[in-house]
Design a protein around this motif. Structure first.
Motif, short mmCIF file in Angstrom:
data_model
loop_
_atom_site.label_atom_id
_atom_site.label_comp_id
_atom_site.label_asym_id
_atom_site.label_seq_id
_atom_site.Cartn_x
_atom_site.Cartn_y
_atom_site.Cartn_z
N TYR A 12 64.65 113.57 55.16
CA TYR A 12 65.92 114.31 55.05
C TYR A 12 67.14 113.38 55.04
O TYR A 12 68.27 113.85 54.92
CB TYR A 12 66.06 115.29 56.21
CG TYR A 12 65.06 116.41 56.18
CD1 TYR A 12 65.24 117.53 55.38
CD2 TYR A 12 63.90 116.35 56.96
CE1 TYR A 12 64.32 118.56 55.35
CE2 TYR A 12 62.97 117.38 56.96
CZ TYR A 12 63.18 118.48 56.14
OH TYR A 12 62.26 119.50 56.12
N VAL A 13 66.91 112.08 55.18
CA VAL A 13 68.02 111.14 55.35
C VAL A 13 68.14 110.24 54.13
O VAL A 13 67.17 109.61 53.70
CB VAL A 13 67.80 110.29 56.62
CG1 VAL A 13 68.91 109.26 56.77
CG2 VAL A 13 67.74 111.19 57.85
N LEU A 14 69.34 110.15 53.59
CA LEU A 14 69.60 109.27 52.47
C LEU A 14 69.51 107.80 52.91
O LEU A 14 69.99 107.43 53.98
CB LEU A 14 71.00 109.54 51.88
CG LEU A 14 71.15 110.81 51.05
CD1 LEU A 14 72.62 111.09 50.79
CD2 LEU A 14 70.39 110.70 49.73
N LYS A 15 68.92 106.99 52.07
CA LYS A 15 68.76 105.57 52.37
C LYS A 15 70.11 104.86 52.36
O LYS A 15 70.96 105.14 51.52
CB LYS A 15 67.83 104.93 51.33
CG LYS A 15 67.58 103.45 51.55
CD LYS A 15 66.69 102.89 50.45
CE LYS A 15 66.49 101.39 50.62
NZ LYS A 15 65.66 100.82 49.52
N ASN A 16 70.31 103.96 53.31
CA ASN A 16 71.49 103.11 53.31
C ASN A 16 71.31 102.01 52.26
O ASN A 16 70.36 101.23 52.32
CB ASN A 16 71.70 102.45 54.68
CG ASN A 16 71.94 103.47 55.78
OD1 ASN A 16 72.48 104.54 55.53
ND2 ASN A 16 71.55 103.13 56.99
N ASP A 51 78.18 121.58 49.02
CA ASP A 51 78.11 121.08 50.40
C ASP A 51 77.91 122.29 51.31
O ASP A 51 78.80 123.13 51.43
CB ASP A 51 79.42 120.35 50.72
CG ASP A 51 79.34 119.52 51.99
OD1 ASP A 51 78.35 119.67 52.72
OD2 ASP A 51 80.27 118.74 52.24
N TYR A 52 76.74 122.39 51.93
CA TYR A 52 76.41 123.53 52.80
C TYR A 52 76.66 123.12 54.25
O TYR A 52 76.07 122.15 54.75
CB TYR A 52 74.96 123.94 52.62
CG TYR A 52 74.62 124.42 51.23
CD1 TYR A 52 74.83 125.75 50.84
CD2 TYR A 52 74.09 123.54 50.28
CE1 TYR A 52 74.51 126.19 49.56
CE2 TYR A 52 73.77 123.97 49.00
CZ TYR A 52 73.98 125.29 48.65
OH TYR A 52 73.67 125.72 47.37
N LYS A 53 77.52 123.87 54.93
CA LYS A 53 77.89 123.54 56.30
C LYS A 53 77.47 124.71 57.20
O LYS A 53 78.00 125.82 57.07
CB LYS A 53 79.40 123.29 56.39
CG LYS A 53 79.87 122.15 55.48
CD LYS A 53 81.38 122.00 55.51
CE LYS A 53 81.85 120.91 54.57
NZ LYS A 53 81.46 119.56 54.97
N ASP A 110 75.99 119.64 58.37
CA ASP A 110 76.25 119.58 56.93
C ASP A 110 75.01 119.09 56.19
O ASP A 110 74.46 118.03 56.52
CB ASP A 110 77.42 118.63 56.64
CG ASP A 110 78.74 119.13 57.24
OD1 ASP A 110 78.73 120.19 57.90
OD2 ASP A 110 79.76 118.45 57.04
N LEU A 111 74.61 119.85 55.19
CA LEU A 111 73.41 119.54 54.42
C LEU A 111 73.70 119.66 52.92
O LEU A 111 74.62 120.37 52.51
CB LEU A 111 72.27 120.49 54.78
CG LEU A 111 71.84 120.56 56.25
CD1 LEU A 111 70.82 121.67 56.44
CD2 LEU A 111 71.26 119.22 56.72
N TYR A 112 72.87 118.96 52.14
CA TYR A 112 72.91 119.09 50.68
C TYR A 112 71.52 119.49 50.20
O TYR A 112 70.52 119.17 50.84
CB TYR A 112 73.28 117.76 50.03
CG TYR A 112 74.65 117.25 50.40
CD1 TYR A 112 75.79 117.65 49.70
CD2 TYR A 112 74.81 116.35 51.45
CE1 TYR A 112 77.04 117.18 50.05
CE2 TYR A 112 76.06 115.86 51.80
CZ TYR A 112 77.17 116.29 51.10
OH TYR A 112 78.41 115.82 51.44
N CYS A 113 71.49 120.18 49.06
CA CYS A 113 70.21 120.46 48.41
C CYS A 113 70.30 119.87 47.01
O CYS A 113 71.04 120.36 46.15
CB CYS A 113 69.95 121.97 48.35
SG CYS A 113 68.26 122.37 47.86
N ILE A 143 66.25 118.72 50.47
CA ILE A 143 67.32 118.85 51.44
C ILE A 143 67.67 117.47 52.00
O ILE A 143 66.77 116.70 52.37
CB ILE A 143 66.91 119.80 52.58
CG1 ILE A 143 66.65 121.20 52.04
CG2 ILE A 143 67.99 119.84 53.67
CD1 ILE A 143 65.98 122.12 53.04
N TYR A 144 68.97 117.19 52.06
CA TYR A 144 69.43 115.93 52.63
C TYR A 144 70.51 116.19 53.68
O TYR A 144 71.37 117.05 53.51
CB TYR A 144 69.99 115.01 51.55
CG TYR A 144 68.95 114.52 50.59
CD1 TYR A 144 68.10 113.47 50.92
CD2 TYR A 144 68.80 115.12 49.33
CE1 TYR A 144 67.13 113.02 50.02
CE2 TYR A 144 67.84 114.67 48.43
CZ TYR A 144 67.01 113.62 48.79
OH TYR A 144 66.06 113.18 47.91
#
Length: 268
Positions: free
Chosen positions: A81-85, A173-175, A247-250, A255-256
Motif C-alpha cells: 500500500y506504500v509508494l516507493k521512495n 484523492d480519497y480522504k 488519505d488514500l489513492y486508488c 490502493i496507495y
C-alpha cells in the motif's frame, strides 16, 4: 513563494506575542466568531483545536511525518500500500535528476501543500526546483497553526512516483474521516492542481449535501470498486486514534497510502 515567506514570518513572529493557547483561541475566534471551549471541547472544531494544544507526543509527530509514517503503515497493513521512495534528502542540491524517472512528485515530509509535480523532467528548471525545496525546508509548519505535533518533524524532501490517470490527471484523492477507528465521512478531492472540486460521501457512498472550501463536483462520481477495502485500510490505520483523516489513492485498481492528517485544514 515570496508572499508565502512573508506570511510565514508574520506567523513566526506571533510566538513572541501570543502563546499557543492564545494564538489558537484567537485564530478560532476570527474564523468562527465565537470563543472555543478548550477545556471541555464539544464540537468537532473545538476538539481539533484542543488536540493541537495537547498533541505533545512523539507518536503523533511520527504520524504527521510523511517519511517516517510509511514504516507505521507497512507494519499495520503491508508494503503493497506504500509508494516507493525514489529519493529522500535534507539537501535538495544533492538530487540527481538524471537518475529519476521522467515524471515524479516532490514533497516536503513536514509540511502541507508543499508539493511539486514533475510531468517531464526534461522541461524543468532544476535550479528553480532546488530553490523551492530549500524554501520548504526553511519553514517549520508548526508556526502556521501551532499544531504541536508538527513542531519536531525533521524537515526532508521526499520524491515519489507520480500517479497519473489515462488522461494525464492526478487521481482522485480519497480522504477518510475516522472516529475511534471507524470511517464516518469520505471527502473526495478532484483535480486539485487546476480546478479543485470537493465532494463528501457517507461510507455507503451516498452524497452528503455540503460544500467546504472548494466548489462541489457536479458530475457523478461512481462508487469506487475498492471502496470496501479502502474503508478497511482506513479503519486499520486509525484503530488506536480518537480521530484521524486517512488519505488514500486508488490507481490502476490498486490502493496507495497518501498521509495521515490529525488536524485537517488546520481546523479552519
Amino acid at each position: 513563494m515570496f508572499i508565502q515567506k512573508i506570511k510565514y514570518y508574520m506567523y513566526y513572529l506571533t510566538r513572541f506575542i501570543l502563546n499557543d493557547y492564545l494564538f489558537i483561541k484567537l485564530k478560532y475566534f476570527l474564523r468562527h466568531k465565537k470563543n472555543p471551549n478548550l477545556k471541555n471541547p464539544q464540537s468537532f472544531n473545538e476538539r481539533i483545536a484542543f488536540f493541537k494544544l495537547n498533541s505533545k507526543s512523539s507518536f503523533y509527530t511520527m504520524l504527521a511525518d510523511k517519511y517516517r509514517v510509511k514504516d507505521y503503515v507497512i507494519d499495520k497493513i503491508g508494503q503493497e500500500y506504500v509508494l516507493k521512495n525514489l529519493y529522500v534528502t535534507s539537501n535538495p542540491s544533492s538530487i540527481k535528476f538524471e537518475k529519476l524517472p521522467d515524471s515524479f512528485i516532490i514533497k516536503a515530509t513536514h509540511g502541507s501543500s508543499s508539493n511539486i509535480i514533475i510531468r517531464d523532467k526534461n522541461k524543468i528548471d532544476k535550479a528553480s526546483i532546488i530553490r523551492q525545496c530549500n524554501h520548504f525546508l526553511s519553514m517549520n509548519y508548526y508556526y502556521w497553526g501551532r499544531e504541536f505535533h508538527a513542531r519536531d518533524i525533521t524537515p526532508r524532501i521526499i520524491i515519489e512516483e507520480l500517479m497519473l490517470d489515462s488522461n494525464g490527471r492526478v487521481p482522485f484523492d480519497y480522504k477518510f474521516f475516522t472516529f475511534n477507528g471507524r470511517v464516518k465521512v469520505i471527502q473526495v478531492d478532484i483535480d486539485r492542481m487546476k480546478k479543485h472540486k470537493r465532494n463528501f460521501y457517507d461510507p455507503d457512498w451516498n452524497k452528503i449535501p455540503v460544500q467546504f472550501n472548494h466548489p462541489n463536483y457536479n458530475e457523478v462520481i461512481k462508487k469506487p470498486e475498492k471502496l470496501i477495502e479502502m474503508i478497511d485500510v482506513a479503519n486499520k490505520l486509525s484503530n488506536n486514534l480518537e480521530f484521524a483523516r486517512i488519505d488514500l489513492y486508488c490507481h490502476l485498481n490498486k490502493i496507495y497510502f497518501g498521509e495521515i492528517t490529525l488536524t485537517p485544514e488546520n481546523n479552519l
